[in-house]
Design a protein around this motif. Structure first.
Motif, PDB file in Angstrom:
ATOM      1  N   GLU A 172     113.848  17.268  72.665  1.00  0.00           N
ATOM      2  CA  GLU A 172     114.051  18.652  73.058  1.00  0.00           C
ATOM      3  C   GLU A 172     113.898  18.794  74.566  1.00  0.00           C
ATOM      4  O   GLU A 172     113.103  18.090  75.193  1.00  0.00           O
ATOM      5  N   ILE A 173     114.678  19.686  75.151  1.00  0.00           N
ATOM      6  CA  ILE A 173     114.509  20.082  76.535  1.00  0.00           C
ATOM      7  C   ILE A 173     113.653  21.339  76.517  1.00  0.00           C
ATOM      8  O   ILE A 173     113.996  22.323  75.845  1.00  0.00           O
ATOM      9  N   LEU A 174     112.536  21.315  77.207  1.00  0.00           N
ATOM     10  CA  LEU A 174     111.631  22.458  77.174  1.00  0.00           C
ATOM     11  C   LEU A 174     112.260  23.669  77.834  1.00  0.00           C
ATOM     12  O   LEU A 174     112.793  23.586  78.947  1.00  0.00           O
ATOM     13  N   THR A 175     112.206  24.808  77.158  1.00  0.00           N
ATOM     14  CA  THR A 175     112.693  26.055  77.732  1.00  0.00           C
ATOM     15  C   THR A 175     111.715  26.537  78.804  1.00  0.00           C
ATOM     16  O   THR A 175     110.584  26.041  78.914  1.00  0.00           O
ATOM     17  N   ARG A 176     112.141  27.514  79.576  1.00  0.00           N
ATOM     18  CA  ARG A 176     111.266  28.084  80.599  1.00  0.00           C
ATOM     19  C   ARG A 176     110.000  28.648  79.961  1.00  0.00           C
ATOM     20  O   ARG A 176     108.900  28.463  80.473  1.00  0.00           O
ATOM     21  N   GLU A 177     110.145  29.332  78.817  1.00  0.00           N
ATOM     22  CA  GLU A 177     108.971  29.908  78.149  1.00  0.00           C
ATOM     23  C   GLU A 177     108.021  28.811  77.664  1.00  0.00           C
ATOM     24  O   GLU A 177     106.802  28.926  77.813  1.00  0.00           O
ATOM     25  N   GLN A 178     108.561  27.745  77.076  1.00  0.00           N
ATOM     26  CA  GLN A 178     107.719  26.629  76.640  1.00  0.00           C
ATOM     27  C   GLN A 178     106.969  26.016  77.822  1.00  0.00           C
ATOM     28  O   GLN A 178     105.789  25.685  77.719  1.00  0.00           O
ATOM     29  N   GLN A 179     107.660  25.862  78.944  1.00  0.00           N
ATOM     30  CA  GLN A 179     107.026  25.306  80.133  1.00  0.00           C
ATOM     31  C   GLN A 179     105.893  26.200  80.631  1.00  0.00           C
ATOM     32  O   GLN A 179     104.815  25.710  80.977  1.00  0.00           O
ATOM     33  N   LEU A 180     106.145  27.507  80.668  1.00  0.00           N
ATOM     34  CA  LEU A 180     105.117  28.451  81.111  1.00  0.00           C
ATOM     35  C   LEU A 180     103.870  28.347  80.243  1.00  0.00           C
ATOM     36  O   LEU A 180     102.745  28.287  80.745  1.00  0.00           O
ATOM     37  N   ILE A 181     104.067  28.309  78.939  1.00  0.00           N
ATOM     38  CA  ILE A 181     102.928  28.221  78.018  1.00  0.00           C
ATOM     39  C   ILE A 181     102.142  26.940  78.260  1.00  0.00           C
ATOM     40  O   ILE A 181     100.900  26.953  78.320  1.00  0.00           O
ATOM     41  N   GLU A 182     102.857  25.823  78.423  1.00  0.00           N
ATOM     42  CA  GLU A 182     102.167  24.548  78.636  1.00  0.00           C
ATOM     43  C   GLU A 182     101.438  24.518  79.971  1.00  0.00           C
ATOM     44  O   GLU A 182     100.328  23.999  80.069  1.00  0.00           O
ATOM     45  N   TRP A 183     102.055  25.035  81.020  1.00  0.00           N
ATOM     46  CA  TRP A 183     101.406  25.054  82.333  1.00  0.00           C
ATOM     47  C   TRP A 183     100.132  25.889  82.296  1.00  0.00           C
ATOM     48  O   TRP A 183      99.119  25.520  82.898  1.00  0.00           O
ATOM     49  N   ILE A 184     100.160  27.017  81.579  1.00  0.00           N
ATOM     50  CA  ILE A 184      98.974  27.872  81.483  1.00  0.00           C
ATOM     51  C   ILE A 184      97.888  27.171  80.672  1.00  0.00           C
ATOM     52  O   ILE A 184      96.739  27.037  81.107  1.00  0.00           O
ATOM     53  N   PHE A 185      98.255  26.726  79.464  1.00  0.00           N
ATOM     54  CA  PHE A 185      97.272  26.135  78.557  1.00  0.00           C
ATOM     55  C   PHE A 185      96.658  24.863  79.132  1.00  0.00           C
ATOM     56  O   PHE A 185      95.429  24.712  79.175  1.00  0.00           O
ATOM     57  N   THR A 229      86.061  30.241  84.287  1.00  0.00           N
ATOM     58  CA  THR A 229      84.636  30.154  84.580  1.00  0.00           C
ATOM     59  C   THR A 229      83.967  29.453  83.401  1.00  0.00           C
ATOM     60  O   THR A 229      84.596  29.212  82.361  1.00  0.00           O
ATOM     61  N   ASP A 230      82.690  29.137  83.530  1.00  0.00           N
ATOM     62  CA  ASP A 230      81.982  28.528  82.400  1.00  0.00           C
ATOM     63  C   ASP A 230      82.033  29.444  81.182  1.00  0.00           C
ATOM     64  O   ASP A 230      82.198  28.988  80.050  1.00  0.00           O
ATOM     65  N   ALA A 231      81.901  30.756  81.414  1.00  0.00           N
ATOM     66  CA  ALA A 231      81.972  31.715  80.295  1.00  0.00           C
ATOM     67  C   ALA A 231      83.367  31.710  79.686  1.00  0.00           C
ATOM     68  O   ALA A 231      83.538  31.787  78.462  1.00  0.00           O
ATOM     69  N   GLY A 232      84.384  31.585  80.521  1.00  0.00           N
ATOM     70  CA  GLY A 232      85.756  31.625  80.042  1.00  0.00           C
ATOM     71  C   GLY A 232      86.136  30.433  79.188  1.00  0.00           C
ATOM     72  O   GLY A 232      87.031  30.522  78.338  1.00  0.00           O
ATOM     73  N   ARG A 233      85.460  29.291  79.388  1.00  0.00           N
ATOM     74  CA  ARG A 233      85.801  28.086  78.625  1.00  0.00           C
ATOM     75  C   ARG A 233      85.593  28.268  77.118  1.00  0.00           C
ATOM     76  O   ARG A 233      86.214  27.570  76.317  1.00  0.00           O
ATOM     77  N   PHE A 234      84.757  29.218  76.738  1.00  0.00           N
ATOM     78  CA  PHE A 234      84.522  29.467  75.319  1.00  0.00           C
ATOM     79  C   PHE A 234      85.675  30.241  74.685  1.00  0.00           C
ATOM     80  O   PHE A 234      85.771  30.332  73.463  1.00  0.00           O
ATOM     81  N   TYR A 235      86.555  30.801  75.509  1.00  0.00           N
ATOM     82  CA  TYR A 235      87.610  31.677  74.990  1.00  0.00           C
ATOM     83  C   TYR A 235      88.995  31.233  75.478  1.00  0.00           C
ATOM     84  O   TYR A 235      89.886  32.055  75.680  1.00  0.00           O
ATOM     85  N   LEU A 236      89.155  29.923  75.665  1.00  0.00           N
ATOM     86  CA  LEU A 236      90.398  29.395  76.211  1.00  0.00           C
ATOM     87  C   LEU A 236      91.622  29.913  75.468  1.00  0.00           C
ATOM     88  O   LEU A 236      92.570  30.423  76.073  1.00  0.00           O
ATOM     89  N   ASN A 237      91.634  29.785  74.149  1.00  0.00           N
ATOM     90  CA  ASN A 237      92.844  30.122  73.389  1.00  0.00           C
ATOM     91  C   ASN A 237      93.206  31.591  73.518  1.00  0.00           C
ATOM     92  O   ASN A 237      94.387  31.940  73.683  1.00  0.00           O
ATOM     93  N   SER A 238      92.214  32.464  73.454  1.00  0.00           N
ATOM     94  CA  SER A 238      92.510  33.902  73.557  1.00  0.00           C
ATOM     95  C   SER A 238      92.943  34.277  74.973  1.00  0.00           C
ATOM     96  O   SER A 238      93.783  35.165  75.161  1.00  0.00           O
ATOM     97  N   ILE A 239      92.392  33.587  75.987  1.00  0.00           N
ATOM     98  CA  ILE A 239      92.805  33.838  77.376  1.00  0.00           C
ATOM     99  C   ILE A 239      94.254  33.408  77.580  1.00  0.00           C
ATOM    100  O   ILE A 239      95.055  34.139  78.181  1.00  0.00           O
ATOM    101  N   VAL A 240      94.596  32.238  77.061  1.00  0.00           N
ATOM    102  CA  VAL A 240      95.980  31.758  77.159  1.00  0.00           C
ATOM    103  C   VAL A 240      96.917  32.738  76.466  1.00  0.00           C
ATOM    104  O   VAL A 240      97.988  33.078  76.988  1.00  0.00           O
ATOM    105  N   GLN A 241      96.511  33.223  75.285  1.00  0.00           N
ATOM    106  CA  GLN A 241      97.362  34.169  74.551  1.00  0.00           C
ATOM    107  C   GLN A 241      97.585  35.450  75.339  1.00  0.00           C
ATOM    108  O   GLN A 241      98.698  35.984  75.373  1.00  0.00           O
ATOM    109  N   LYS A 242      96.531  35.949  75.991  1.00  0.00           N
ATOM    110  CA  LYS A 242      96.670  37.156  76.821  1.00  0.00           C
ATOM    111  C   LYS A 242      97.676  36.939  77.943  1.00  0.00           C
ATOM    112  O   LYS A 242      98.509  37.806  78.236  1.00  0.00           O
ATOM    113  N   MET A 243      97.586  35.782  78.584  1.00  0.00           N
ATOM    114  CA  MET A 243      98.497  35.501  79.690  1.00  0.00           C
ATOM    115  C   MET A 243      99.925  35.320  79.197  1.00  0.00           C
ATOM    116  O   MET A 243     100.881  35.797  79.826  1.00  0.00           O
TER     117      MET A 243
END
Length: 378
Positions: A298-311, A360-374
C-alpha cells in the motif's frame, strides 16, 4: 546510498506464549525448509541501492535456531548485501533456548546486541504467561552472555499481569537494575483477539488488572528508571545511555526505510509499505518455486501519514519534530492543530516549543486519547 534496516523473522517457538499474537509456530520439523526459503529471499531481495546499518532477528524465538543456522544466515546476508562497517545486529533470545554453542555462534556471526525476553523475575508469572523458562534460567543466561563478553544486553519485562502486585512489579524492576542491562523494554500486557489469554479473559478464567493499578505500575516504572538515570527515549523503552538506544527500532518510529524478510515480515520504503504472506507453508512454497513472497502493498495516504507521524512522534522523548513535519506535509503544524494544542497544554499533557511537540510525564498515561484528539482536529 540509502541506509536501511533489515528485519529477519524467525517464526519458530518451543511453545506459544499465551499472550502472543505474532506469527509463530511450534512445528520445528520444517525449520530446515524455512531456512532454505529465507536464504532464497535474502538473495532475491538483495540490492546494490541500499546499505544495511542494522539487522534484527525477531520472532517467534530466533534463539531456537541452531548455531549453524544462525552462522549460515549471517554469512549469506554479509555476502549478498552491502553492510556498514559497524552495524547494530540484534537477536531476540528466550532464556530457555540458550547454549554455549549458540552464544559462540552469535559472536562469530557479528551479533552484538542481545535482547532477552525475561518478562518477569517471578516464576508464577512466567508460568501464567506460558513462558518455557524459569527465573533461575534467565539469571543463568544473563551470566553466560556476560561471561562470553557480550556488553550490549537488554531485557524485556511485562507488567499489568493478572494477579500481579505493585510490590512484585517493583521487585522485577529492582532486580533488573542490579543486573545492569544497557536497554530495557517494558510493556503493559494487552489481551489481543485470537490469543489464548484473550479467550481466557472472555471466559472469565483470568481477570485483567484495573486501569488504575496498571497506571500505578507505569508510575513505578517511570520513577525507578528515572532514579537510575535511564533514558526514557520511547514510551516503552529505556536506555542506560543514548548510544544504547535501539538503532533498528528507531527506524520504525522515525519513518526510515527497512526491509523485512521471512514469513509475515513488513517493509517500508519511500512511503510504500509491503508485507509477505503470513502462512509459513505458503512462504516456503513460493520461494521453493522462486516466487516473490510479497503478498500485499500500500502507498500511505496523507491521512495515514499524519496519523503515524503524530502517534509515533508522541511515543518518543523528543516528540514530533515540527520542522520535519512541516517539510514533509507542506503545512504549518501550529495552524493545523492550534485549537487542540492549546487544550492539551492547558491540562498539562503536552509541551510545545518552536521545534518540538512532546508529551509530558502526565501525558504519557493518555497517549492514545491525545493522538485521537489530534487526529479528530484535522
Amino acid at each position: 546510498m540509502t541506509q536501511i534496516g533489515l528485519y529477519i523473522h524467525i517464526p519458530f517457538c518451543i511453545q506459544k506464549c499465551l499472550y502472543c499474537d505474532f506469527v509463530s509456530i511450534t512445528n520445528l520439523s520444517i525449520v530446515k525448509s524455512y531456512i532454505n526459503a529465507l536464504l532464497q529471499e535474502i538473495q532475491l531481495k538483495s540490492s546494490p541501492d541500499f546499505q544495511i546499518n542494522s539487522i534484527y532477528f525477531g520472532g517467534g524465538t530466533p534463539s531456537v535456531l541452531s548455531a549453524n543456522h544462525i552462522i549460515h544466515i549471517c554469512q549469506w546476508i554479509y555476502k549478498l548485501w552491502n553492510i556498514v562497517q559497524q552495524p547494530e545486529v540484534s537477536i531476540e533470545v528466550n532464556p530457555g533456548t540458550i547454549s554455549h554453542d549458540k552464544i559462540h555462534a552469535w559472536q562469530i556471526s557479528g551479533i552484538n546486541r542481545i535482547n532477552i525476553g525475561v518478562q518477569s523475575f517471578h516464576d508464577h508469572h512466567l508460568k501464567l504467561l506460558g513462558r518455557i523458562h524459569t527465573v533461575k534460567q534467565a539469571l543463568h543466561a544473563i551470566d553466560c552472555l556476560k561471561d562470553a563478553g557480550f556488553n550490549n544486553i537488554g531485557f524485556d519485562l511485562m507488567y499489568g499481569l493478572p494477579g500481579q502486585t505493585l510490590h512484585e512489579w517493583r521487585t522485577d524492576l529492582e532486580t533488573a537494575i542490579v543486573l545492569n542491562p544497557k536497554h530495557m523494554s517494558c510493556y503493559s500486557l494487552t489481551f489481543e483477539s485470537g490469543t489464548q489469554f484473550y479467550e481466557m479473559m472472555r471466559h472469565k478464567r483470568i481477570v485483567p488488572l484495573s486501569e488504575k493499578i496498571v497506571r500505578q505500575m507505569m508510575h513505578i516504572l517511570m520513577d525507578i528508571m528515572a532514579e537510575n538515570r535511564y533514558d526514557h527515549y520511547e514510551i516503552s523503552n529505556f536506555a542506560s545511555q543514548k548510544i544504547y538506544r535501539s538503532r533498528h527500532n528507531q527506524k520504525y518510529w522515525n519513518h526510515q526505510p527497512y526491509i523485512g524478510l521471512g514469513v509475515a515480515a513488513h517493509s517500508f520504503i519511500n512511503n510504500k509499505r509491503f508485507w509477505n504472506c503470513s502462512h509459513v507453508s505458503d512462504y516456503i512454497y513460493k520461494l521453493h518455486h522462486n516466487n516473490d513472497p510479497t503478498e500485499h502493498s500500500e502507498i500511505l495516504t496523507r491521512e495515514q501519514q499524519l496519523i503515524e507521524w503524530i502517534f509515533l512522534g508522541l511515543r518518543q522523548k523528543e516528540g514530533i519534530l515540527i520542522d520535519k513535519f512541516e517539510q514533509h506535509f507542506s503545512c504549518s503544524f501550529h495552524e493545523l492543530f492550534s485549537s487542540v494544542l492549546d487544550e492539551l497544554k492547558a491540562i498539562g499533557y503536552i509541551h510545545v516549543s518552536p521545534l518540538t511537540c512532546c508529551l509530558t510525564d502526565a501525558g504519557r498515561f493518555y497517549l492514545n486519547s491525545i493522538v485521537q484528539k489530534m487526529v479528530d482536529s484535522f
